[in-house]
Design a protein around this motif. Structure first.
Motif, PDB file in Angstrom:
ATOM      1  N   PHE A  83     -61.033 -24.622 119.945  1.00 45.71           N
ATOM      2  CA  PHE A  83     -61.647 -25.615 120.838  1.00 45.71           C
ATOM      3  C   PHE A  83     -63.138 -25.773 120.524  1.00 45.71           C
ATOM      4  O   PHE A  83     -63.653 -26.897 120.464  1.00 45.71           O
ATOM      5  N   SER A  84     -63.833 -24.653 120.319  1.00 44.71           N
ATOM      6  CA  SER A  84     -65.274 -24.707 120.017  1.00 44.71           C
ATOM      7  C   SER A  84     -65.528 -25.440 118.703  1.00 44.71           C
ATOM      8  O   SER A  84     -66.443 -26.270 118.606  1.00 44.71           O
ATOM      9  N   LEU A  85     -64.707 -25.141 117.688  1.00 41.01           N
ATOM     10  CA  LEU A  85     -64.892 -25.787 116.394  1.00 41.01           C
ATOM     11  C   LEU A  85     -64.636 -27.290 116.475  1.00 41.01           C
ATOM     12  O   LEU A  85     -65.390 -28.094 115.914  1.00 41.01           O
ATOM     13  N   MET A  86     -63.572 -27.678 117.197  1.00 36.76           N
ATOM     14  CA  MET A  86     -63.282 -29.104 117.360  1.00 36.76           C
ATOM     15  C   MET A  86     -64.382 -29.790 118.161  1.00 36.76           C
ATOM     16  O   MET A  86     -64.719 -30.958 117.919  1.00 36.76           O
ATOM     17  N   THR A  87     -64.975 -29.064 119.129  1.00 35.23           N
ATOM     18  CA  THR A  87     -66.103 -29.620 119.890  1.00 35.23           C
ATOM     19  C   THR A  87     -67.295 -29.855 118.980  1.00 35.23           C
ATOM     20  O   THR A  87     -67.993 -30.869 119.082  1.00 35.23           O
ATOM     21  N   MET A  88     -67.541 -28.916 118.055  1.00 38.02           N
ATOM     22  CA  MET A  88     -68.629 -29.087 117.090  1.00 38.02           C
ATOM     23  C   MET A  88     -68.378 -30.300 116.198  1.00 38.02           C
ATOM     24  O   MET A  88     -69.279 -31.115 115.971  1.00 38.02           O
ATOM     25  N   PHE A  89     -67.147 -30.408 115.702  1.00 41.22           N
ATOM     26  CA  PHE A  89     -66.812 -31.549 114.855  1.00 41.22           C
ATOM     27  C   PHE A  89     -66.993 -32.868 115.613  1.00 41.22           C
ATOM     28  O   PHE A  89     -67.515 -33.847 115.076  1.00 41.22           O
ATOM     29  N   THR A  90     -66.549 -32.879 116.869  1.00 43.18           N
ATOM     30  CA  THR A  90     -66.661 -34.086 117.691  1.00 43.18           C
ATOM     31  C   THR A  90     -68.119 -34.426 117.965  1.00 43.18           C
ATOM     32  O   THR A  90     -68.530 -35.597 117.881  1.00 43.18           O
ATOM     33  N   SER A 115     -61.408 -43.776 109.582  1.00 43.58           N
ATOM     34  CA  SER A 115     -62.747 -44.239 109.915  1.00 43.58           C
ATOM     35  C   SER A 115     -63.403 -43.183 110.803  1.00 43.58           C
ATOM     36  O   SER A 115     -62.737 -42.301 111.352  1.00 43.58           O
ATOM     37  N   TRP A 116     -64.715 -43.300 110.955  1.00 41.79           N
ATOM     38  CA  TRP A 116     -65.420 -42.321 111.800  1.00 41.79           C
ATOM     39  C   TRP A 116     -64.934 -42.400 113.246  1.00 41.79           C
ATOM     40  O   TRP A 116     -64.741 -41.368 113.902  1.00 41.79           O
ATOM     41  N   ASN A 117     -64.727 -43.595 113.771  1.00 41.16           N
ATOM     42  CA  ASN A 117     -64.271 -43.737 115.158  1.00 41.16           C
ATOM     43  C   ASN A 117     -62.858 -43.189 115.335  1.00 41.16           C
ATOM     44  O   ASN A 117     -62.553 -42.554 116.349  1.00 41.16           O
ATOM     45  N   ALA A 118     -61.988 -43.427 114.346  1.00 44.61           N
ATOM     46  CA  ALA A 118     -60.627 -42.901 114.419  1.00 44.61           C
ATOM     47  C   ALA A 118     -60.637 -41.378 114.406  1.00 44.61           C
ATOM     48  O   ALA A 118     -59.875 -40.729 115.136  1.00 44.61           O
ATOM     49  N   HIS A 119     -61.515 -40.818 113.595  1.00 45.98           N
ATOM     50  CA  HIS A 119     -61.581 -39.360 113.534  1.00 45.98           C
ATOM     51  C   HIS A 119     -62.158 -38.771 114.825  1.00 45.98           C
ATOM     52  O   HIS A 119     -61.789 -37.659 115.229  1.00 45.98           O
ATOM     53  N   LEU A 120     -63.053 -39.512 115.464  1.00 48.80           N
ATOM     54  CA  LEU A 120     -63.585 -39.072 116.761  1.00 48.80           C
ATOM     55  C   LEU A 120     -62.465 -38.964 117.785  1.00 48.80           C
ATOM     56  O   LEU A 120     -62.359 -37.963 118.515  1.00 48.80           O
ATOM     57  N   VAL A 121     -61.600 -39.972 117.832  1.00 47.31           N
ATOM     58  CA  VAL A 121     -60.455 -39.951 118.755  1.00 47.31           C
ATOM     59  C   VAL A 121     -59.507 -38.804 118.383  1.00 47.31           C
ATOM     60  O   VAL A 121     -59.008 -38.087 119.255  1.00 47.31           O
ATOM     61  N   PHE A 122     -59.274 -38.641 117.088  1.00 50.99           N
ATOM     62  CA  PHE A 122     -58.410 -37.564 116.598  1.00 50.99           C
ATOM     63  C   PHE A 122     -58.925 -36.208 117.083  1.00 50.99           C
ATOM     64  O   PHE A 122     -58.160 -35.366 117.565  1.00 50.99           O
ATOM     65  N   ASN A 123     -60.211 -35.976 116.963  1.00 50.00           N
ATOM     66  CA  ASN A 123     -60.799 -34.707 117.393  1.00 50.00           C
ATOM     67  C   ASN A 123     -60.657 -34.489 118.890  1.00 50.00           C
ATOM     68  O   ASN A 123     -60.375 -33.375 119.351  1.00 50.00           O
ATOM     69  N   MET A 127     -58.974 -31.506 120.988  1.00 49.09           N
ATOM     70  CA  MET A 127     -59.708 -30.743 122.017  1.00 49.09           C
ATOM     71  C   MET A 127     -58.869 -30.631 123.293  1.00 49.09           C
ATOM     72  O   MET A 127     -58.782 -29.567 123.910  1.00 49.09           O
ATOM     73  N   VAL A 128     -58.226 -31.746 123.676  1.00 49.73           N
ATOM     74  CA  VAL A 128     -57.365 -31.742 124.867  1.00 49.73           C
ATOM     75  C   VAL A 128     -56.181 -30.794 124.662  1.00 49.73           C
ATOM     76  O   VAL A 128     -55.817 -30.031 125.570  1.00 49.73           O
ATOM     77  N   LEU A 129     -55.596 -30.843 123.470  1.00 53.09           N
ATOM     78  CA  LEU A 129     -54.477 -29.937 123.166  1.00 53.09           C
ATOM     79  C   LEU A 129     -54.926 -28.473 123.243  1.00 53.09           C
ATOM     80  O   LEU A 129     -54.189 -27.613 123.734  1.00 53.09           O
ATOM     81  N   ALA A 130     -56.142 -28.193 122.777  1.00 54.09           N
ATOM     82  CA  ALA A 130     -56.660 -26.821 122.825  1.00 54.09           C
ATOM     83  C   ALA A 130     -56.834 -26.357 124.268  1.00 54.09           C
ATOM     84  O   ALA A 130     -56.488 -25.215 124.618  1.00 54.09           O
ATOM     85  N   VAL A 131     -57.350 -27.227 125.122  1.00 57.66           N
ATOM     86  CA  VAL A 131     -57.518 -26.871 126.547  1.00 57.66           C
ATOM     87  C   VAL A 131     -56.159 -26.610 127.189  1.00 57.66           C
ATOM     88  O   VAL A 131     -55.977 -25.635 127.932  1.00 57.66           O
ATOM     89  N   LEU A 132     -55.191 -27.477 126.886  1.00 60.97           N
ATOM     90  CA  LEU A 132     -53.838 -27.291 127.427  1.00 60.97           C
ATOM     91  C   LEU A 132     -53.256 -25.955 126.974  1.00 60.97           C
ATOM     92  O   LEU A 132     -52.660 -25.210 127.775  1.00 60.97           O
ATOM     93  N   ALA A 133     -53.436 -25.631 125.696  1.00 63.23           N
ATOM     94  CA  ALA A 133     -52.915 -24.365 125.171  1.00 63.23           C
ATOM     95  C   ALA A 133     -53.605 -23.164 125.821  1.00 63.23           C
ATOM     96  O   ALA A 133     -52.971 -22.150 126.124  1.00 63.23           O
ATOM     97  N   ILE A 134     -54.916 -23.286 126.078  1.00 68.03           N
ATOM     98  CA  ILE A 134     -55.660 -22.194 126.732  1.00 68.03           C
ATOM     99  C   ILE A 134     -55.139 -21.965 128.140  1.00 68.03           C
ATOM    100  O   ILE A 134     -54.936 -20.829 128.589  1.00 68.03           O
ATOM    101  N   VAL A 135     -54.896 -23.067 128.866  1.00 69.81           N
ATOM    102  CA  VAL A 135     -54.372 -22.966 130.240  1.00 69.81           C
ATOM    103  C   VAL A 135     -53.000 -22.295 130.249  1.00 69.81           C
ATOM    104  O   VAL A 135     -52.723 -21.394 131.050  1.00 69.81           O
ATOM    105  N   ILE A 136     -52.118 -22.726 129.332  1.00 66.16           N
ATOM    106  CA  ILE A 136     -50.773 -22.130 129.246  1.00 66.16           C
ATOM    107  C   ILE A 136     -50.865 -20.654 128.889  1.00 66.16           C
ATOM    108  O   ILE A 136     -50.172 -19.814 129.465  1.00 66.16           O
ATOM    109  N   LYS A 137     -51.737 -20.324 127.934  1.00 63.59           N
ATOM    110  CA  LYS A 137     -51.877 -18.930 127.499  1.00 63.59           C
ATOM    111  C   LYS A 137     -52.364 -18.049 128.648  1.00 63.59           C
ATOM    112  O   LYS A 137     -51.821 -16.948 128.870  1.00 63.59           O
ATOM    113  N   LYS A 138     -53.346 -18.516 129.398  1.00 58.39           N
ATOM    114  CA  LYS A 138     -53.856 -17.731 130.528  1.00 58.39           C
ATOM    115  C   LYS A 138     -52.785 -17.592 131.604  1.00 58.39           C
ATOM    116  O   LYS A 138     -52.651 -16.537 132.241  1.00 58.39           O
ATOM    117  N   SER A 139     -52.012 -18.681 131.791  1.00 53.26           N
ATOM    118  CA  SER A 139     -50.936 -18.640 132.790  1.00 53.26           C
ATOM    119  C   SER A 139     -49.866 -17.624 132.403  1.00 53.26           C
ATOM    120  O   SER A 139     -49.387 -16.846 133.225  1.00 53.26           O
TER     121      SER A 139
END
Length: 505
Positions: A83-90, A115-123, A127-139
């Motif tokens: 998540f941190s790395l994807m945040t840096m990339f974003t 394109s740069w904008n497409a990659h921004l959305v991709f990142n 990031m959302v997937l990483a947050v979801l995975a963190i929530v599931i892992k903690k649960s």
């Protein structure tokens, strides 16, 4: 409940697998074409100064995260790191798109396909997937009460975002400071600052730029100095002009024409006389007398000439100003040109003038220095090109009992050609910088752009070769860049990144 837990575990596994695929692909693609990746980072407006170690650090971190994701025990740490790395990339892409001085070309890997904008959305999606995975892992780990679990997750995510964004911002600010003040010799190549517009075969290789007036470009001819051709900004509507003048017995050797506003000048320092006429009828009407012998001369207006002559000690170069109004007057500034070897070859260079700034610019051929002086000839400041060649690399031999100097070996040229437009200085550099592609240098001429007001380097771009011919000269207007390459006259349109700089105060 068991079904819910099973679904959560499956979702977690899928997200972890996606990150593993993403980071393995990204890291391997960078390492397989590492030189290209390092070159692209070197062109980045955010990471130029740190390209050498960032280019290694990023794929290493990506592979380390992959290793941690594979081991179930460390998945929590790995997901937070992802998540941190994807945040840096974003953050990096967001700053590039909204706050950097230019948007560079792609930097390899997946970004190369988007394109740069497409990659921004991709990142952001990852990031959302990483947050979801963190929530599931903690649960799944069972942290106790739901409220406490959410609080801890929110705190970790917040700290991670603040840390990641801060790292990128600090790198950006530090890199900018280093690039502008410490000269690491890293060029920046934004996307298409100029775009090819047209090319014209001049048939001869004896043409040079005489000037620009009323949206027309004028070319002189070394072999036929009384003939001038002009054309519109896109090289159309060509006209041939014959200057009305009878030189009688004046022993011209290399007469040239220079335009300044509505006046034109016939110049040959070996005479030494300068003649002036008006472009309304192209007739020589005045002889400017009293000017000394000179090796370079540049009209600043209808009554003022800046020149270089061998009038210093041991025939060294010196810059001077010649004024015809109200009386003929010549002044020298003997401190402008600084000798390193002989004062002649080592101070050779290009003389330019910005009408808008009312400033003279003298660019040395063989070292990374240029002089900016007021119209009166007084020094304003000494600037430097981004290469690191401070000392001229030439050898001079003296013949005829030391009275005649000649180059005894080919000189190392640093700044081959130059042009000036308003506050921007365009320099054709012959020195390759860090992280630069050898093929680019083989097929093009590299132009560096400097802001004379801000006293810093802005950007670089290539002018592509036409065959095997060499670049002979440059000329720049507020909308176009012109280059004579062999027999070809090439015109490029200046795009927003340059026209914006020209308009900015």
């Amino acid at each position: 409940m068991k079904l819910n837990e099973a679904i959560k575990s499956r979702i977690l596994d899928v997200i972890c697998l996606l990150f593993i695929l993403l980071f393995v692909y990204a890291a391997v693609s960078k390492l397989l074409d590492f030189e290209s990746f390092e070159v692209q980072l070197g062109k980045s407006p955010l990471l130029s100064a740190f390209a050498s170690w960032v280019s290694w650090l990023v794929p290493i971190i990506e592979l380390l995260i992959v290793l941690l994701l594979i081991i179930p025990k460390f998945r929590g740490i790995a997901l937070l790191a992802a998540f941190s790395l994807m945040t840096m990339f974003t953050s990096y892409i967001f700053i590039v798109l909204h706050y950097s001085s230019f948007v560079p070309c792609s930097c390899g890997g997946i970004l190369e396909k988007m394109s740069w904008n497409a990659h921004l959305v991709f990142n952001i999606i990852f990031m959302v997937l990483a947050v979801l995975a963190i929530v599931i892992k903690k649960s799944n780990d069972g942290l106790g009460r739901f409220e406490r679990s959410n609080y801890l997750i929110g705190k970790q995510i917040t700290v991670s975002v603040v840390f990641s964004v801060s790292v990128v911002v600090i790198l950006f600010l530090s890199s900018e400071d280093i690039m502008h003040n410490e000269n690491p010799f890293i060029r920046r190549y934004p996307q298409h600052p100029i775009v090819f517009s047209n090319v014209k075969d001049l048939k001869l290789n004896s043409y040079y730029f005489a000037g620009y007036s009323k949206n027309r470009i004028y070319l002189g001819n070394y072999t036929n100095p009384l003939h001038v051709i002009s054309m519109d900004t896109n090289l159309g509507n060509q006209q041939v002009i014959k200057i009305s003048f009878d030189p009688k017995k004046i022993p011209f050797k290399m007469a040239t024409i220079a335009l300044k506003d509505s006046s034109f000048f016939l110049i040959d320092g070996s005479v030494p006389i300068i003649f002036r006429g008006n472009t309304s009828d192209w007739k020589i009407t005045k002889e400017l007398k009293g000017i000394p012998y000179f090796t370079l001369a540049l009209p600043l207006d209808s009554t003022t000439i800046s020149f270089r002559s061998n009038n210093a000690k041991k025939l060294a170069n010196v810059l001077g100003i010649y004024i015809t109004n109200p009386t003929y007057k010549t002044t020298y500034n003997r401190d402008l040109l600084q000798q390193q070897i002989d004062g002649i070859f080592d101070t050779d260079g290009t003389l330019l003038y910005s009408k808008e700034l009312r400033k003279l610019v003298y660019l040395y051929y063989y070292r990374n220095e240029f002089i900016v002086a007021h119209k009166s000839g007084e020094l304003d400041y000494r600037g430097h090109t981004i290469d690191t060649i401070k000392q001229v690399k030439i050898r001079v031999s003296y013949l005829k009992d030391g009275t005649q100097a000649e180059m005894s070996s080919p000189p190392f040229v640093v700044n081959a050609h130059a042009a000036i437009c308003q506050k921007l200085l365009f320099v054709h550099s012959k020195v390759k910088g860090k992280y630069e592609n050898h093929k680019l240098w083989q097929k093009s001429f590299i132009i560096d752009v400097y802001d004379l007001n801000k006293k810093n380097y802005l950007l670089s771009f290539p002018i592509y070769k036409t065959g095997d011919n060499e670049l002979k000269s440059l000329f720049v207007t507020a909308k176009h860049l012109y280059a004579i390459i062999g027999n070809d006259l090439v015109v490029y349109e200046l795009k927003t990144i340059l026209t914006k700089e020209l308009k900015s105060k």
